[in-house]
Design a protein around this motif. Structure first.
Motif, PDB file in Angstrom:
ATOM      1  N   ARG A 137     -41.762  -8.120 -10.435  1.00  0.00           N
ATOM      2  CA  ARG A 137     -40.730  -8.958  -9.816  1.00  0.00           C
ATOM      3  C   ARG A 137     -41.045 -10.438 -10.030  1.00  0.00           C
ATOM      4  O   ARG A 137     -40.186 -11.221 -10.415  1.00  0.00           O
ATOM      5  N   ASP A 151     -30.932  -9.276 -10.057  1.00  0.00           N
ATOM      6  CA  ASP A 151     -31.850  -9.613  -8.974  1.00  0.00           C
ATOM      7  C   ASP A 151     -33.252  -9.174  -9.413  1.00  0.00           C
ATOM      8  O   ASP A 151     -33.463  -7.989  -9.698  1.00  0.00           O
ATOM      9  N   ARG A 153     -35.992  -8.510  -7.869  1.00  0.00           N
ATOM     10  CA  ARG A 153     -36.575  -7.442  -7.049  1.00  0.00           C
ATOM     11  C   ARG A 153     -35.962  -6.096  -7.414  1.00  0.00           C
ATOM     12  O   ARG A 153     -36.672  -5.109  -7.640  1.00  0.00           O
ATOM     13  N   VAL A 154     -34.635  -6.058  -7.496  1.00  0.00           N
ATOM     14  CA  VAL A 154     -33.952  -4.798  -7.805  1.00  0.00           C
ATOM     15  C   VAL A 154     -34.256  -4.365  -9.237  1.00  0.00           C
ATOM     16  O   VAL A 154     -34.472  -3.177  -9.505  1.00  0.00           O
ATOM     17  N   GLN A 157     -37.650  -2.793  -9.352  1.00  0.00           N
ATOM     18  CA  GLN A 157     -37.587  -1.439  -8.794  1.00  0.00           C
ATOM     19  C   GLN A 157     -36.953  -0.475  -9.788  1.00  0.00           C
ATOM     20  O   GLN A 157     -37.421   0.658  -9.963  1.00  0.00           O
TER      21      GLN A 157
END
Length: 196
Positions: A137, A151, A153-154, A157
């Motif tokens: 991230r 994003d 972070r997304v 993931q």
């Protein structure tokens, strides 16, 4: 004069053999007998060198991250977000389908099947995986080529989800060629040519 008898085994070789057993069978599926057979070391010597099974597994995790899994940290040094993802996906394919390594991923194999007594091991694997995701991230947050609608972070993931999926599919028998096709499609979906 140094005290004690010298070890009759090479600790690095023993750790490599233990790593392979854990990788192939997962933490829960590996018994002490499996480990003593694979390493050729009796239990007292194994305990003296590495501690108990949980401690040996932690040593094996360290070995895995520094050895076969080192591509993940190295990928973060790639110059663009796209290149980072490409190296992670292709590295996952190579890791999980190598001719001289077990199919699948050590951490994926170990985190999903743990009895309550093994919860500390499961939490250790999860913590390491979360640290890797956080590092990814942060790398995406620094990337100049990251599309505006992504994003960090997304995306981190999602990339971890895809690499885990590659490991699961490899363990299920998918070929390197099939997994490379999946990795290529994932890369083109995440970074369409217009955003490269």
């Amino acid at each position: 004069m140094p005290g004690g008898r010298p070890r009759a085994f090479d600790p690095d070789t023993a750790l490599d053999r233990a790593l392979e057993v854990f990788w192939r069978q997962g933490y829960e599926g590996t018994s002490l007998s499996d480990l003593t057979t694979a390493t050729g070391i009796n239990r007292p010597s194994l305990y003296a060198a590495f501690g108990n099974k949980e401690q040996l597994f932690r040593h094996a995790l360290d070995r895995y991250v520094a050895g076969p899994g080192a591509f993940a940290a190295e990928a973060l040094e790639a110059p663009t977000a796209r290149a980072v993802v490409e190296r992670l996906l292709l590295g996952a394919v190579e890791l999980t389908t190598g001719p001289h390594t077990p199919r699948g991923c050590l951490s994926v194999n170990s985190v999903h099947a743990c009895a309550p007594d093994s919860e500390p091991v499961r939490q250790e694997v999860i913590a390491r995986r979360m640290a890797g995701e956080a590092a990814l991230r942060r790398r995406f947050e620094q990337a100049a080529d990251l599309p505006a609608d992504r994003d960090p972070r997304v995306l981190a993931q999602l990339v971890h989800t895809v690499t885990d999926g590659i490991a699961v599919q490899a363990a299920s028998g998918h070929t390197r060629e099939q997994l490379c096709q999946m990795a290529d499609l994932a890369l083109r979906t995440l970074f369409p040519p217009s955003s490269s």
